[in-house]
Design a protein around this motif. Structure first.
Motif: not given
Lengths: 255, 395, 365
Positions: C200-201, C203-204
């Motif tokens: 998630x890091x 991709x964010x």
């Protein structure tokens, strides 16, 4: 054609098809169909796949357009006229092979959608009528469920109830049991039989269920390659098929 | 052998073969390994920064920035602090993201529906649009709009003008700016009343339909209340709104407001690019609703517009919204390309200029990434909530 | 009762139901609104297409040696033609360019058996291409061994650099992404959390912040004095970034495999890793090939961002190098159109391939 004169003659007939021809592009799918349906008649249409039987009944409520010939429903010819189409579709109900229930609405909402938005029925009245029909198809306890939660047989019965909620004069069935598991076919056929016998509903049914035809049909029609080959009472049709093609077809499905 | 004495509790394997202990052991190893890795990195970083004379900590946020910013939604000057620089950059990022989302959605829906049109020409043009703009890198498109189109705009003296109030030239787009005079508040109040009234009418009309079956033109009435009512109040109170229209003075325009070409180029490129993806999403969403649904609805006697409103669109939205929020997220992240043409978003003024001036890479990059992570998380949370709410109920 | 044995012939459709007039009527002019749209569309095409074709082809100059040779009415493709080599190879010395050509040619040749239906060792070949070949190619292009002259990475540029970054990026991101996908589906809480946070890091955050981070912060992370190749720094950032996206695509594939497959593998006595390697992953990866191709296309487009940190991919060469040559000032548009066209060609071809793959694999199910 003087409408007043012939109206008397046509009063008996709720649906008339006169020299009906339809093409898909260049493919001639319906050839010179002539068919007259009286009020209260039950007609079963059978035939090999690709014979045009589904196309035939879909022409009646104008889901398919015909290029030549006439379809006359309750005395008025079916053209593309939208006002007339509105009337036709509220008087002709249809049941599909794949049920086509609205998955985002509850069963109750599925049934009351058209009465509320088309016939402008008050909600409480629409719901009461819906419950009546749910009881008639024997699943009143599923009213608050969603289509995804029901079995195939239950979904098809709901679909029949949904069409009935509009109080149609004619019901069209397009292979209603072909997508069902074998053990659920009879529960749907029972509903259709009750509809025919108790309800006196005019029915046109495309199906392979010959038991149903024998029990309920007034006439059985055999179609092949876009034309009506043979038409007779069930007794004569099954015991004494005249045409070779009919005989071939019957030998293939009754085994 | 009594079965009641033996075999009531299952036997346990030796610890080194027990899957639970093995999993525990593995995870402990993982934590130790990661911890050691992070520790090395942090200590290296600290010692490297000390050796190079770079300070640590967030004290730099209250230092004077010393540079001006091209576009700022709040007052800003070279005397403002770096902390304020961060806020200005953040606001500019949010501005371009929101504008981009609105324009891209509208454009994307139009192109997506056009792609499904029965008109062969319109459908083909939509297809060409989608296949062209999807397959060219966004950076090239941004450069194109900025360097080729907007730089080719005429000088201020020869601006392209529209209705003598809008002027487009090489320095940007000059538009009139509304100036509210005495009494404009009444119009705003009227609009608020209109909105509330619209909700009230809607709820009343629904009750009436349930009770008697009669339908009421909710949409047009609401439109009339939200826009018509304030309009009447506006006119009755003497039209208390003037426009500050830009006027050409010698070499430049005075008055009105200027939209910088950087914002224009970035907005146009971002919207056109994202709209191409949204168009495909809209198209597959509408196609996902099987034809049988419409056939059933029409067979019941529903009108085509009722079919669309009650049967097709609710189901299409379920399929459209999740990937669309993904595209919104991409748009927010892609807005960081602003730095390539000098639009002062957060990457440009904070991770660019400020980092160059203070050298505090770790803090600045961390803060910038935190901003984008917050945006991503918000959008993800919204999507999860929406999916849960709209999920089709199944067995 | 009626019966007929006479089969009617199939007649052709009535004249007003087919033919070019009919086609025009239904497709372009079926209703007043449609007619208006058609007219507007035709008008728009009229004002856009002929001038564009004029500029790009009819009035364009294809061969000239300097800007005087280019008239200003049409495009000056001579500008590109003269510097074509640089747009492809960057600053790589012309005499050594055969090395780059050989490397790419061998890659293409190695990939051909993958498309042949009857070839059986596809997974071995695929593994070789993804994991071992990049190193061989690197040694060959970079030099330093076998008597090959060293051409340092700051001389690499142009389309060659774009392809190297994308191919190596996806090749090394793939194993990492698979491990992350497996980790995210793990039942061990620590492993699962670490995977989720990692995915998630990356991709964010936007790729630009990742490139900045690897460009500026990576040297700080390492012990004093280790000098880091600029391209390598960018590659590390890109690989970590792409691994997160690959992980999500692979996770989709893993989720699509029916639970029965896992159970059957376990029932046979296979351990976790063996069942993954022999049963689950082969099926999952085959399912997600279209998704992986789409990820590759996205990475291919994203490589243009490296010009912001000072690497000269195709766009970087066109913008910064060609554009600042005094012999050829002022042809920015031609450069952008050329670069845009090359990217479009690659991406369009790849997306068509991915779509045909999707169709093929769907029918297989």
């Amino acid at each position: 054609m003087n409408k007043a004169n012939s109206k008397a003659a046509m009063d008996d007939y709720i649906i008339r098809m006169i020299n009906l021809n339809k093409w898909y592009g260049n493919f001639h799918v319906l050839k010179d169909i002539n068919l007259d349906v009286k009020q209260g008649e039950r007609i079963v249409i059978c035939g090999p796949s690709g014979s045009g039987k589904s196309t035939l009944i879909r022409c009646i409520n104008h889901l398919e357009e015909h290029q030549k010939g006439q379809i006359i429903i309750e005395g008025e010819e079916l053209t593309g006229d939208i006002k007339h189409l509105e009337k036709v579709r509220t008087n002709v109900g249809m049941c599909f092979q794949h049920f086509n229930l609205f998955p985002h609405l509850s069963i109750m909402d599925n049934l009351t959608l058209a009465p509320i938005w088309v016939r402008k029925t008050p909600k409480a009245q629409a719901e009461a009528d819906a419950m009546k029909y749910l009881e008639r198809v024997k699943i009143p306890d599923q009213a608050d469920k969603y289509p995804g939660q029901l079995s195939g047989g239950q979904q098809q019965r709901v679909a029949i109830a949904r069409s009935l909620c509009m109080n149609p004069k004619v019901m069209l069935f397009d292979e209603p049991t072909s997508a069902l598991d074998p053990e659920m076919i009879s529960e749907v056929l029972d509903v259709m039989v009750e509809l025919a016998e108790e309800g006196g509903m005019t029915m046109l049914c495309v199906t392979h269920e010959m038991g149903f035809a024998k029990q309920v049909a007034d006439r059985v029609i055999f179609m092949d390659a876009g034309q009506i080959i043979e038409e007779n009472t069930p007794n004569e049709f099954f015991n004494n098929p005249q045409s070779e093609r009919t005989q071939l077809f019957l030998s293939q499905i009754i085994h | 052998m009594s079965t009641q004495e033996q075999g009531l509790t299952p036997g346990k394997p030796p610890i080194w073969n027990d899957p639970h202990y093995r999993a525990l052991f593995f995870q402990i190893l993982l934590i130790i390994g990661l911890g050691a890795f992070l520790f090395t990195i942090v200590s290296n970083t600290l010692s490297n920064m000390e050796n190079r004379g770079i300070s640590t900590g967030f004290a730099f946020l209250s230092e004077r920035s010393g540079f001006d910013i091209l576009q700022s939604l709040i007052p800003y000057s070279a005397d403002s602090t770096y902390g304020r620089t961060f806020i200005v950059g953040l606001l500019n990022t949010i501005l371009i993201t929101v504008l981009g989302v609105v324009v891209a959605t509208i454009l994307g829906f139009i192109v997506g529906v056009a792609r499904l049109s029965k008109n062969w020409l319109i459908a083909k043009i939509a297809t060409v649009y989608i296949e062209t703009f999807r397959n060219i890198p966004l950076l090239i498109q941004i450069f194109f709009w900025y360097f080729v189109v907007l730089r080719a705009m005429p000088s201020a003296k020869n601006s392209m003008s529209f209705m003598d109030s809008f002027f487009l030239n090489v320095r940007g787009l000059y538009t009139p700016y509304p100036v509210a005079a005495e009494g404009f508040d009444f119009t705003l109040i009227a609009m608020a009343i209109g909105v509330i009234a619209a909700f009230v009418v809607r709820s009343w009309a629904k009750k009436r339909q349930n009770a008697t079956g009669q339908q009421f033109p909710i949409f047009w009435t609401a439109l009339g209340l939200i826009f018509g009512l304030p309009l009447i109040v506006f006119l009755l109170s003497g039209s208390p709104l003037t426009w500050d229209i830009p006027e050409l003075q010698r070499f430049n325009f005075q008055g009105g407001t200027r939209i910088i070409p950087e914002l224009l180029a970035l907005l146009i490129a971002l919207s056109i690019y994202t709209a191409a993806f949204i168009a495909e999403i809209v198209r597959s969403g509408i196609l996902a609703v099987s034809k049988g649904q419409s056939e059933a609805a029409l067979s019941l006697g529903l009108q085509p517009n009722q079919n669309l409103r009650l049967v097709v669109i609710p189901q299409a939205m379920r399929v459209i919204i999740p990937p669309m929020t993904s595209q919104y997220l991409n748009l927010a992240k892609n807005s960081s390309l602003a730095t390539a043409i000098g639009y002062p978003d957060i990457v440009s003024v904070y991770m660019g200029t400020t980092l160059n001036q203070t050298g505090q890479a770790v803090e600045i990059i961390a803060m910038t990434m935190a901003v984008y992570l917050t945006i991503s998380l918000t959008i993800s949370l919204f999507m999860n909530w929406y999916n849960a709410k709209m999920a089709l109920v199944e067995r | 009762m009626s019966v007929t044995d006479k089969m009617l012939p199939a007649l052709p459709a009535p004249n007003d139901a087919k033919g070019p007039i009919h086609w025009l009527k239904t497709n372009l002019f079926s209703s007043p609104i449609n007619t208006i749209f058609t007219i507007i569309a035709l008008y728009l095409l009229y004002i856009v297409v002929p001038p564009a074709i004029n500029w790009a082809f009819i009035d364009a100059d294809w061969f000239a040696t300097s800007r005087e040779g280019c008239s200003r009415e049409g495009a000056c493709w001579a500008y590109i033609y003269n510097r074509f080599g640089q747009t492809i190879y960057g600053f790589y010395p012309p005499e050594e360019q055969w090395r780059v050509n050989t490397a790419f040619l061998s890659l293409i040749l190695l990939c051909i058996p993958l498309f042949i239906e009857s070839f059986s060792k596809k997974s071995w070949l695929g593994g070789f291409i993804l994991l071992i070949f990049p190193f061989i190619a690197y040694i060959f292009i970079h030099g330093g061994y076998f008597g090959l002259e060293v051409i340092s990475t700051d001389k690499w540029g142009g389309l060659m650099l774009t392809l190297i970054i994308s191919i190596v990026g996806i090749a090394l991101a793939l194993p990492l992404g698979i491990i992350l996908a497996l980790g995210r589906r793990s039942h061990m809480p620590i492993v699962k959390s670490v995977s989720v946070i990692f995915i998630e890091f990356w991709r964010g955050v936007p790729l630009i912040t990742v490139l900045f981070m690897s460009s500026v912060m990576l040297p700080l992370f390492l012990p004093e004095g280790s000098d880091f190749d600029k391209l390598a720094r960018a590659m590390i950032g890109i690989i970590l970034f792409q691994a997160a996206y690959v992980a999500e695509v692979v996770r989709g594939g893993l989720q699509a495999i029916p639970k029965g497959q896992y159970e059957a593998a376990l029932a046979m006595g296979l351990t976790y890793w063996k069942s993954m390697f022999l049963v689950i992953l082969p099926q999952a990866l085959k399912l997600v090939i279209p998704g992986l191709v789409n990820t590759f296309i996205a990475l291919f487009k994203d490589t243009t961002l490296v010009l912001i940190i000072g690497l000269f991919d195709l766009l970087g060469m066109v913008e910064n190098v060609l554009g600042s040559d005094s012999k050829w000032l002022g042809f920015h548009t031609e450069g952008l159109v050329y670069a845009g066209f090359v990217f479009w060609l690659f991406c369009f071809a790849m997306s068509r391939y991915s779509m045909s793959l999707e169709r093929k694999l769907h029918t297989g199910h």
